[in-house]
Write a protein that holds these residues in place. Structure first.
Motif, PDB file in Angstrom:
ATOM      1  N   PRO A 167      13.733 -17.113 -27.460  1.00  0.00           N
ATOM      2  CA  PRO A 167      12.670 -16.977 -27.877  1.00  0.00           C
ATOM      3  C   PRO A 167      11.491 -16.257 -27.235  1.00  0.00           C
ATOM      4  N   TRP A 168      11.940 -16.553 -25.667  1.00  0.00           N
ATOM      5  CA  TRP A 168      10.728 -15.755 -25.041  1.00  0.00           C
ATOM      6  C   TRP A 168      10.850 -14.303 -24.747  1.00  0.00           C
ATOM      7  N   VAL A 169      11.491 -13.658 -25.539  1.00  0.00           N
ATOM      8  CA  VAL A 169      11.149 -12.456 -26.295  1.00  0.00           C
ATOM      9  C   VAL A 169       9.983 -12.257 -26.929  1.00  0.00           C
ATOM     10  N   GLN A 170       9.833 -12.890 -27.683  1.00  0.00           N
ATOM     11  CA  GLN A 170       8.592 -12.708 -29.144  1.00  0.00           C
ATOM     12  C   GLN A 170       7.332 -13.728 -28.329  1.00  0.00           C
ATOM     13  N   ASN A 171       7.435 -14.885 -27.114  1.00  0.00           N
ATOM     14  CA  ASN A 171       6.940 -15.807 -27.030  1.00  0.00           C
ATOM     15  C   ASN A 171       5.957 -15.403 -25.361  1.00  0.00           C
ATOM     16  N   SER A 172       6.890 -14.749 -24.730  1.00  0.00           N
ATOM     17  CA  SER A 172       6.385 -14.286 -23.728  1.00  0.00           C
ATOM     18  C   SER A 172       6.205 -12.778 -23.398  1.00  0.00           C
ATOM     19  N   PRO A 173       5.975 -12.315 -23.919  1.00  0.00           N
ATOM     20  CA  PRO A 173       6.200 -10.417 -24.014  1.00  0.00           C
ATOM     21  C   PRO A 173       5.553 -10.234 -22.728  1.00  0.00           C
ATOM     22  N   GLU A 174       5.003 -10.858 -21.507  1.00  0.00           N
ATOM     23  CA  GLU A 174       4.539 -10.109 -19.581  1.00  0.00           C
ATOM     24  C   GLU A 174       6.290 -10.232 -19.109  1.00  0.00           C
ATOM     25  N   THR A 175       6.352 -10.944 -19.704  1.00  0.00           N
ATOM     26  CA  THR A 175       8.244 -11.574 -19.208  1.00  0.00           C
ATOM     27  C   THR A 175       8.985 -10.412 -19.843  1.00  0.00           C
ATOM     28  N   THR A 176       9.201 -10.595 -21.743  1.00  0.00           N
ATOM     29  CA  THR A 176      10.346  -9.062 -21.820  1.00  0.00           C
ATOM     30  C   THR A 176       9.417  -7.539 -21.649  1.00  0.00           C
ATOM     31  N   GLY A 177       8.733  -7.951 -20.729  1.00  0.00           N
ATOM     32  CA  GLY A 177       8.123  -6.270 -20.474  1.00  0.00           C
ATOM     33  C   GLY A 177       8.448  -5.885 -19.592  1.00  0.00           C
ATOM     34  N   ARG A 225       7.886   0.013  -4.110  1.00  0.00           N
ATOM     35  CA  ARG A 225       6.647  -0.073  -4.782  1.00  0.00           C
ATOM     36  C   ARG A 225       6.480   0.422  -5.824  1.00  0.00           C
ATOM     37  N   ARG A 226       6.319   2.022  -6.115  1.00  0.00           N
ATOM     38  CA  ARG A 226       6.542   2.591  -6.821  1.00  0.00           C
ATOM     39  C   ARG A 226       6.772   2.442  -8.309  1.00  0.00           C
ATOM     40  N   GLN A 227       7.543   1.447  -8.338  1.00  0.00           N
ATOM     41  CA  GLN A 227       8.432   0.899  -9.756  1.00  0.00           C
ATOM     42  C   GLN A 227       7.315  -0.006 -10.361  1.00  0.00           C
ATOM     43  N   VAL A 228       7.051  -1.341  -9.139  1.00  0.00           N
ATOM     44  CA  VAL A 228       6.972  -2.236  -9.341  1.00  0.00           C
ATOM     45  C   VAL A 228       5.337  -2.248  -9.649  1.00  0.00           C
ATOM     46  N   LEU A 229       4.124  -1.070  -9.155  1.00  0.00           N
ATOM     47  CA  LEU A 229       3.903  -0.660  -9.320  1.00  0.00           C
ATOM     48  C   LEU A 229       3.585   0.115 -10.887  1.00  0.00           C
ATOM     49  N   ASN A 230       4.278   0.963 -11.801  1.00  0.00           N
ATOM     50  CA  ASN A 230       4.845   2.093 -12.409  1.00  0.00           C
ATOM     51  C   ASN A 230       4.846   0.798 -13.943  1.00  0.00           C
ATOM     52  N   TRP A 231       4.881  -0.596 -13.428  1.00  0.00           N
ATOM     53  CA  TRP A 231       5.229  -1.837 -14.618  1.00  0.00           C
ATOM     54  C   TRP A 231       4.095  -2.496 -14.963  1.00  0.00           C
ATOM     55  N   LEU A 232       2.771  -2.269 -13.838  1.00  0.00           N
ATOM     56  CA  LEU A 232       1.897  -2.969 -13.943  1.00  0.00           C
ATOM     57  C   LEU A 232       1.052  -2.145 -14.670  1.00  0.00           C
ATOM     58  N   ALA A 233       1.028  -1.150 -13.878  1.00  0.00           N
ATOM     59  CA  ALA A 233       0.169  -0.128 -15.303  1.00  0.00           C
ATOM     60  C   ALA A 233       0.126  -0.202 -16.054  1.00  0.00           C
ATOM     61  N   SER A 234       1.836   0.150 -16.812  1.00  0.00           N
ATOM     62  CA  SER A 234       1.698   0.118 -18.030  1.00  0.00           C
ATOM     63  C   SER A 234       1.954  -1.121 -18.627  1.00  0.00           C
ATOM     64  N   SER A 235       1.682  -2.080 -17.785  1.00  0.00           N
ATOM     65  CA  SER A 235       1.589  -3.618 -18.921  1.00  0.00           C
ATOM     66  C   SER A 235      -0.161  -3.552 -20.112  1.00  0.00           C
ATOM     67  N   THR A 236       0.433  -3.386 -21.057  1.00  0.00           N
ATOM     68  CA  THR A 236      -1.387  -4.363 -21.662  1.00  0.00           C
ATOM     69  C   THR A 236      -1.758  -5.348 -21.598  1.00  0.00           C
ATOM     70  N   THR A 237      -0.857  -6.431 -21.007  1.00  0.00           N
ATOM     71  CA  THR A 237      -1.234  -7.968 -20.712  1.00  0.00           C
ATOM     72  C   THR A 237      -1.390  -8.373 -19.541  1.00  0.00           C
ATOM     73  N   ARG A 238      -1.950  -9.389 -19.026  1.00  0.00           N
ATOM     74  CA  ARG A 238      -1.578  -9.439 -17.605  1.00  0.00           C
ATOM     75  C   ARG A 238      -0.339 -10.485 -17.249  1.00  0.00           C
ATOM     76  N   TRP A 239       0.296 -10.440 -16.275  1.00  0.00           N
ATOM     77  CA  TRP A 239       1.947 -10.896 -16.347  1.00  0.00           C
ATOM     78  C   TRP A 239       1.540 -11.914 -15.911  1.00  0.00           C
ATOM     79  N   LEU A 240       2.594 -12.671 -16.797  1.00  0.00           N
ATOM     80  CA  LEU A 240       3.365 -14.252 -15.926  1.00  0.00           C
ATOM     81  C   LEU A 240       4.223 -14.570 -16.392  1.00  0.00           C
ATOM     82  N   PRO A 241       5.596 -14.739 -14.614  1.00  0.00           N
ATOM     83  CA  PRO A 241       6.315 -15.012 -15.109  1.00  0.00           C
ATOM     84  C   PRO A 241       6.659 -16.266 -16.011  1.00  0.00           C
ATOM     85  N   ALA A 242       7.565 -16.190 -16.935  1.00  0.00           N
ATOM     86  CA  ALA A 242       8.063 -17.404 -18.205  1.00  0.00           C
ATOM     87  C   ALA A 242       8.914 -17.778 -17.436  1.00  0.00           C
TER      88      ALA A 242
END
Length: 532
Positions: A155-165, A515-532
C-alpha cells in the motif's frame, strides 16, 4: 564497450527453491561498463537517503585510475573488460587506487605531513587467482545487521508517493521489470545478499515510516521474507532476522504500544527501531521524553524485546537535527541496564571529517564517544554500533576509516562494533566485505592513538560474532546448517551467469549514490520528500 540487451530465457536459479516469490525473468542491465559499474568508486556516496558532497577533481582522477587499471589488467589477461569487472581483481584495482592516492587525510587542517593510518593489502589486479584468495576470506561468519528491500505491491506505493518516487529513482538504468519496483524486491534481495556476497545472516530493517500503510516493508511482509529464508536452510537455521520500525511520535502513543505488542505476538521482532529525528510533520522526539520515549522503551522492555535500535547521525533529508544526536540513547542505556541499545551508523555524519578524538565535537562519531564519557559507559557495555554506510563512505579515504574504526573499537568496545552495509541500495555488499578483509590500521596509528590492530580475530568479531552474541545466534551451528542449503548451492551458478552477462553486475547500485543522482531526484520530485 557497449553491450546489447540480452533476453534471459531462464529464471534465476533461486526461483526453483524459493516458494512464494513467483516466476520472474530478468533482462541484462549492463548498458555500458562506465564508472557506475566499478565495484568501488572514489568520492562521496549516498544510500539514497541524504545528499552527499560533490565529486572532487581528486575523486575523478582516482576513478579514472581505477578504470585504466581495470582495462590494462583485462588486456594483460586477454579477457573481456566486463567479465574482469565481475571479479576480485576489479576490487583490488579500486583498493590499490585508494591506497596510491591516499584519498583523504585525518583532518583538513593538518599543517605537516603525518603518518598514514589506513592501508589495503592486495595482490596486483591482474593476478586474479591471488586476488580471489586474498579477498574471499577464511570462512568468517558474516552477519549484516542493516539491510533492506521493498514490497512492490504494498500500500505504500499509493499512500507514499514521495518514497515511491525515491525508490524508483534508485533503480539501475537497465531495470526492465514490470512493475519496476520488482528490481528491489525479495528476489533481488536474496540474490544480492546470499548469492552475490558472503553474507551468512542478515537483519531486515526499513526506512522511517508511520506504520503498515506507508512502510515499504510492513512487519508482516518482513516476517514472510524471514519465513522464506528459513525454508531455504537445512536443519532449521534461519538466515534472516527482522526489526519492527515504530514511530511513537506519530499519532496516539497507545496505538504504537499496541502495535509493538501485536508484533511480539506475531513475530517476534529481534529489535524495535526508531528514527528519533523523523515524523511526517518534521518534528522529532527524545528517547528521554517521559511522554513518548521512555514509555516506548519501557514497553519494549516489558515485552521482552531487549534490543532497541535508533538511527543516529547520517542526517536524512528533512530530518529534525535537534533530535539526531546520540545523547538520548546513551543516557537511557543507564536506566535499562538489562537491555542493549544499538546506534545505527555510529552517529557518523558526512559533514564531519573523522580524525583523532575531539571531545568538543557536536556531530560525528566523536559526539557518540563524548556521550559515552559523560554517562560513564564503559567499553563493551550495553551500547553497540554498526558500520552501515560509514564503511562504504570512508573506505575510499583510508585514514579517516582508520580513525573511525579505531575510535569505535577503542571506546565502544571490540565486542560492540557490528557489520552493516545498507544493502541492497548499494547493490551486493561483497565489495565492502572484500575491502574490510584487506584493510589494516597502521602500526603508526596504533602507537599514536592507541587503536587496536585489525587482527583476524578482531575482524571476525566485527563481521559477525559480535552480532551473533547480541541476537543469540549460534554462529558455528548456523554455518554448519547453511553449508548445503539451496542458496549456498546456487552461488557458483549465479556467479557464472553474472560473468556471462546474463545477470546484472553484483556491483550495480540500486540507489542514487552520487550527489548528482540524488539532486536530480529532488529536482524532479513534485512533492516534498518524506521517507516512508
Amino acid at each position: 564497450m557497449c553491450v546489447t540487451e540480452l533476453a534471459i530465457a531462464r529464471s534465476w536459479p533461486i526461483v526453483s527453491v524459493v516458494a512464494g516469490i513467483g516466476q520472474y525473468s530478468r533482462r541484462k542491465r549492463e548498458q555500458e561498463d562506465g564508472p557506475t559499474h566499478l565495484p568501488l568508486r572514489a568520492g562521496p556516496v549516498s544510500n539514497g537517503e541524504y545528499v552527499p558532497a560533490g565529486e572532487t577533481a581528486r575523486d575523478r582522477a582516482v576513478n579514472e585510475l581505477i578504470r585504466t587499471t581495470v582495462e590494462d589488467a583485462a588486456a594483460t589477461l586477454g579477457t573481456d573488460r566486463r567479465r574482469f569487472l565481475q571479479g576480485a581483481g576489479a576490487v583490488a584495482a579500486s583498493l590499490a587506487a585508494f591506497q596510491l592516492a591516499g584519498c583523504g587525510t585525518s583532518t583538513a587542517s593538518r599543517r605537516a605531513p603525518s603518518p598514514r593510518g589506513g592501508t589495503f593489502t592486495t595482490p596486483p589486479p591482474e593476478d586474479t587467482a591471488a586476488c580471489q584468495q586474498a579477498l574471499t576470506g577464511t570462512g568468517e561468519f558474516i552477519f549484516d545487521v542493516h539491510t533492506q528491500h521493498v514490497i512492490p505491491s504494498g500500500p505504500w506505493v499509493q499512500n507514499s508517493p514521495e518514497t515511491t518516487g525515491l525508490v524508483l529513482s534508485m533503480l539501475p538504468p537497465g531495470c526492465t521489470d514490470s512493475p519496476r519496483l520488482d528490481c528491489v524486491d525479495r528476489a533481488t534481495y536474496l540474490h544480492d545478499l546470499f548469492l552475490a556476497s558472503d553474507t551468512d545472516v542478515a537483519m531486515l530493517t526499513d526506512v522511517p515510516n508511520s506504520g503498515p500503510s506507508d512502510a515499504p516493508i510492513p512487519f508482516p511482509e518482513a516476517l514472510t521474507t524471514q519465513q522464506i529464508t528459513a525454508g531455504l536452510a537445512q536443519g532449521g537455521a534461519s538466515r534472516l532476522l527482522v526489526e519492527n520500525i515504530i514511530a511513537p511520535n506519530v499519532g496516539p502513543l497507545g496505538v504504537t504500544l499496541d502495535e509493538m505488542s501485536s508484533a511480539v505476538h506475531s513475530g517476534p521482532p529481534s529489535a524495535f527501531k526508531v528514527y528519533t529525528a523523523w515524523s511526517p510533520s518534521g518534528r522529532g522526539f527524545s528517547l528521554e521524553d517521559p511522554a513518548i520515549g521512555l514509555p516506548t522503551v519501557q514497553h519494549a522492555h516489558d515485552l521482552g524485546v531487549k534490543v532497541f535500535v535508533a538511527h543516529k547521525g547520517l542526517p536524512l533529508m528533512n530530518f529534525d537535527a535537534a533530535f539526531n544526536h546520540p545523547e538520548d540513547i546513551v543516557s537511557i542505556s543507564r536506566q535499562f541496564s538489562d537491555m542493549n541499545f544499538v546506534v545505527y551508523h555510529a552517529a557518523w555524519d558526512p559533514s564531519h571529517a573523522e580524525g583523532p578524538y575531539d571531545a568538543t565535537a557536536t556531530t560525528g562519531i566523536d559526539s557518540l564517544l563524548a556521550s559515552l564519557d559523560r554517562h560513564n559507559v564503559p567499553p563493551d557495555d550495553n551500547v553497540w554500533v554498526d558500520l552501515a554506510t560509514v564503511w562504504r563512505q570512508l573506505l575510499t579515504q583510508p585514514d579517516q576509516a582508520a580513525h573511525a574504526i579505531g575510535k569505535l573499537l577503542s571506546r565502544v568496545g571490540q565486542h560492540r562494533v557490528m557489520w552493516g552495509t545498507d544493502a541492497i541500495w548499494y547493490g551486493s555488499p561483497q565489495a565492502q566485505i572484500m575491502a574490510m578483509r584487506a584493510f589494516q590500521i597502521t602500526p603508526e596509528f596504533q602507537d599514536l592513538y592507541r587503536y587496536p590492530a585489525l587482527t583476524a580475530e578482531v575482524k571476525a568479531a566485527i563481521f559477525g560474532l559480535n552480532a551473533a552474541d547480541l541476537f543469540g545466534v549460534d554462529a558455528t551451528a548456523t554455518r554448519c546448517a547453511l553449508a548445503s542449503d539451496p542458496l549456498t548451492s546456487n552461488v557458483q551458478e549465479t556467479a557464472q551467469l553474472r560473468s556471462d552477462g546474463a545477470l546484472p553486475s553484483a556491483w550495480s547500485p540500486h540507489g542514487p549514490t552520487t550527489r548528482r543522482q540524488v539532486l536530480n531526484w529532488l529536482a524532479s520530485s513534485t512533492t516534498r520528500w518524506l521517507p516512508a
